[in-house]
Design a protein around this motif. Structure first.
Motif, PDB file in Angstrom:
ATOM      1  N   TRP A  89       0.868  -1.181   0.000  1.00 10.58           N
ATOM      2  CA  TRP A  89       0.000   0.000   0.000  1.00 10.58           C
ATOM      3  C   TRP A  89       0.900   1.226   0.000  1.00 10.58           C
ATOM      4  O   TRP A  89       1.903   1.266   0.693  1.00 10.58           O
ATOM      5  N   GLN A  90       0.546   2.224  -0.841  1.00 10.45           N
ATOM      6  CA  GLN A  90       1.311   3.466  -0.890  1.00 10.45           C
ATOM      7  C   GLN A  90       0.379   4.654  -0.759  1.00 10.45           C
ATOM      8  O   GLN A  90      -0.681   4.703  -1.390  1.00 10.45           O
ATOM      9  N   SER A  91       0.803   5.611   0.070  1.00 10.69           N
ATOM     10  CA  SER A  91      -0.011   6.791   0.346  1.00 10.69           C
ATOM     11  C   SER A  91       0.082   7.809  -0.783  1.00 10.69           C
ATOM     12  O   SER A  91       0.928   7.700  -1.676  1.00 10.69           O
ATOM     13  N   GLU A  92      -0.744   8.788  -0.707  1.00 10.52           N
ATOM     14  CA  GLU A  92      -0.606   9.992  -1.534  1.00 10.52           C
ATOM     15  C   GLU A  92      -0.143  11.109  -0.617  1.00 10.52           C
ATOM     16  O   GLU A  92      -0.932  11.702   0.120  1.00 10.52           O
ATOM     17  N   GLY A  93       1.161  11.335  -0.619  1.00  7.03           N
ATOM     18  CA  GLY A  93       1.735  12.344   0.256  1.00  7.03           C
ATOM     19  C   GLY A  93       1.986  11.820   1.665  1.00  7.03           C
ATOM     20  O   GLY A  93       1.647  10.680   2.014  1.00  7.03           O
ATOM     21  N   LEU A  94       2.603  12.682   2.471  1.00  4.81           N
ATOM     22  CA  LEU A  94       2.907  12.337   3.859  1.00  4.81           C
ATOM     23  C   LEU A  94       1.831  12.891   4.783  1.00  4.81           C
ATOM     24  O   LEU A  94       0.904  13.568   4.349  1.00  4.81           O
ATOM     25  N   GLY A  95       1.984  12.562   6.049  1.00  3.38           N
ATOM     26  CA  GLY A  95       0.893  12.849   6.971  1.00  3.38           C
ATOM     27  C   GLY A  95      -0.236  11.851   6.793  1.00  3.38           C
ATOM     28  O   GLY A  95      -1.394  12.110   7.133  1.00  3.38           O
TER      29      GLY A  95
END
Length: 640
Positions: free
Chosen positions: A524-530
């Motif tokens: 799984w990969q996020s869109e951006g940090l936070g």
């Protein structure tokens, strides 16, 4: 010594050139290991007394690992972390074996399956990442100290340097003790342990125990190997002596020493190349068709002569004008050995097992380096290529646990180039990162032996699932073997979701596969940090541990190279994709509470441990990487 006599006398012959002063040996009694103290006339000026120094010591451990190369380090750390009081015995002043500053061989693995294989994870990756944080200057002597730090910081692990295990004391077919000589302290140390692991390469302890082994090359017929010779013979791949040079910015003269052996490239194979000669030439090597261990000092002297002969050719033949300003900066004095004893296990790994990608129910490691059989004659046979790259793998192969313990010594395991395999199989699996995976496997198996009061063969027969599950939990990878730990409460979560997603599916974090395989996405990969990931349970669960596997870009190699290569395949810095800072929260009675926080993460496997807490949900808040704009995870585990 004639070959027939060597094999008849077995390991006793190997002790003849050992390092023990005034010692007579007998496997029957450790008392025979003491030199004659009556002749030690010590007068201590500080006390004004005469006496005899006490240089004998007996110690006990759960696991004794012999040999501090990549395999031995990983075996010892794995055993210690899994609950066994462990000792690591290394006969040199530094750790790392062939990768140490004494030899400076690249710590290769499956990296020559270019872009098609993901490199080794687990303990060996931890070591390489530790080096990227602590040794930005890429110094081999500093790498020695990085490995030293990695070992001595383990609370359950004792390190003995400058110590050689020279003889096994036996009870039937079981090793009772290892008799060791520590050169720097003149100590005779007896190590007692229920489990011994020989990762020393040459395997002196295993040989003195009477463990069955063979040397040389199998003939084609025995294992139906395409690349084996027609008939068996005694040839073993040679040891190499490396060197490196420095550009001094002005012309530098070179005069060879008295022992240099004149080198001529006339009649040499066109595959015997000088590319990158300023950082060493791997084909300055000498093999043997007899007792390669007994010939080690003779071959070392010859190799030093050949090294200077080749450098003389480079500097003074006129064929290398680019070498005018170069001067030798470092020369090795300890040859890096490729092959000697191969001990016999319940299974002998062969060429066809590798090229046919045989599936093993007891697989615990993997490899993929080419079948890279070096010219048996080495530099003394320059008309042949320095190595026959018989077969280039397109994907990785499995390595079975049954090849990692002795067929006839009940409490003995091995990892490294001395495991149960043919000469042709060794030409691939001898690569250090592959050996390291074997080391983590046997170290983990040793702790299973101790916890269950069993021996290695019983692990293979009855506890192989437990061994594989623990290896997977500890971030090793086993081909074709997804994790399915019934104790992992994350797999029982009723809901798992993420704040954002760019690639993959957050449900992949509990599918048991902790890397992307054969174009199948398991991340799984996020869109951006936070970003955050959240797991929910319908009925609250008690947790004490949460474990994650983040991204370290395992398609890019992070080993240290002399050329400091930095491209799509090699990286010489901390992987930018790795998660740097994160926070773990748990929902307790409807309110979020902080369970842990990490601001400077340095590993792919991230662990949170806390007091038992009853939660209905956990939330992983991820705030920074080492440079990537998104964060990627491969696994989440939760344990009570």
């Amino acid at each position: 010594m004639k070959r027939r006599e060597f094999f008849k006398k077995g390991s006793k012959a190997a002790i003849a050139a050992g390092v023990i002063p005034m010692v007579t040996t007998s496997c029957g009694s450790s008392q025979s290991m003491a030199y004659d103290k009556d002749k030690d006339k010590w007068y201590h000026l500080g006390t004004g007394k005469s006496g005899m120094p006490n240089r004998k010591e007996t110690v006990g451990f759960d696991v004794a690992v012999i040999g501090g190369g990549a395999a031995g380090i990983c075996a010892a750390v794995a055993a210690a972390r899994n609950g066994s009081k462990t000792v690591l015995v290394q006969d040199r002043p530094v750790l790392g074996g062939n990768a140490s500053s004494e030899m400076r061989v690249h710590l290769n693995g499956v990296n020559n399956i270019k872009g098609k294989a993901e490199r080794e994870t687990g303990i060996i990756e931890e070591i390489l990442l530790h080096n990227r944080f602590e040794n930005e200057q890429e110094s081999f002597p500093v790498f020695d100290h990085v490995m030293y730090d990695f070992v001595v910081r383990e609370p359950n692990l004792t390190l003995m340097l400058n110590t050689q295990a020279i003889e096994a004391v036996m009870e039937g077919n079981t090793i009772k003790s290892a008799l060791c000589w520590q050169a720097t302290t003149e100590k005779l140390i007896t190590i007692n342990a229920p489990i011994f692991i020989d990762c020393s390469g040459d395997g002196l302890l295993a040989a003195t125990a009477g463990a069955e082994y063979r040397t040389g090359r199998e003939g084609k017929a025995e294992f139906n190997e395409t690349y084996a010779p027609d008939e068996p013979d005694g040839w073993q791949m040679g040891a190499t002596l490396l060197m490196s040079s420095k550009d001094m910015g002005r012309p530098m003269k070179y005069s060879p020493p008295s022992y240099a052996i004149k080198y001529s490239h006339e009649g040499a194979s066109p595959r015997r190349k000088f590319a990158g000669f300023q950082d060493g030439i791997w084909w300055i090597e000498i093999g043997s068709d007899d007792d390669i261990i007994a010939d080690a000092e003779k071959n070392r002297h010859k190799l030093m002569g050949y090294l200077h002969g080749v450098w003389d050719y480079i500097k003074n033949s006129g064929h290398f004008p680019e070498a005018e300003n170069l001067a030798l900066d470092w020369v090795g004095s300890l040859p890096a050995r490729r092959e000697s004893r191969r001990f016999i296990g319940d299974y002998i790994m062969s060429e066809k097992d590798m090229t046919g990608h045989k599936h093993f129910e007891d697989a615990v490691a993997f490899g993929g380096w080419s079948l890279d059989e070096h010219n048996p004659g080495g530099i003394e046979n320059i008309s042949e290529p320095p190595s026959y790259f018989h077969y280039h793998f397109e994907k990785i192969y499995e390595f079975p646990f049954r090849s990692l313990y002795s067929k006839n010594i009940s409490n003995l395991m091995f990892a490294g180039r001395n495991v149960s395999q043919t000469h042709i199989a060794l030409s691939s699996s001898r690569i250090m990162a592959t050996c390291a995976l074997q080391g983590q496997a046997v170290g983990t198996a040793a702790s299973i032996c101790n916890k269950n009061r069993i021996l290695p063969r019983e692990v293979a027969q009855k506890h192989i699932n437990a061994l594989q599950e623990q290896l997977l939990r500890d971030d090793a990878f086993i081909p074709n073997r997804p994790a399915k730990d019934p104790l992992d409460l994350a797999r029982q979560a009723s809901l798992i979701f993420a704040s954002t997603t760019t690639t993959g599916d957050v449900k992949n974090l509990t599918n048991g596969m902790s890397r992307d395989i054969d174009s199948t996405i398991n991340h799984w990969q996020s869109e951006g940090l936070g970003a955050h990931v959240q797991l929910e349970w319908e009925t609250p669960v008690n947790l004490t541990k949460v474990e994650l596997k983040c991204d370290t870009n395992v398609k890019r190699n992070i080993m240290m190279r002399k050329d400091s290569k930095n491209d799509d395949l090699y990286g010489n810095s901390v992987p930018k994709e790795m998660l740097k800072s994160l926070q773990l929260q748990g929902r307790v009675d409807g309110a979020w509470v902080n369970l842990g926080e990490i601001s400077e993460n340095k590993t792919r496997l991230i662990k949170f441990s806390f007091n038992s807490t009853k939660v209905s949900a956990i939330k992983i808040n991820m705030t920074a990487t080492y440079g990537a704009k998104n964060v990627k995870l491969f696994e989440v585990r939760c344990y009570a």
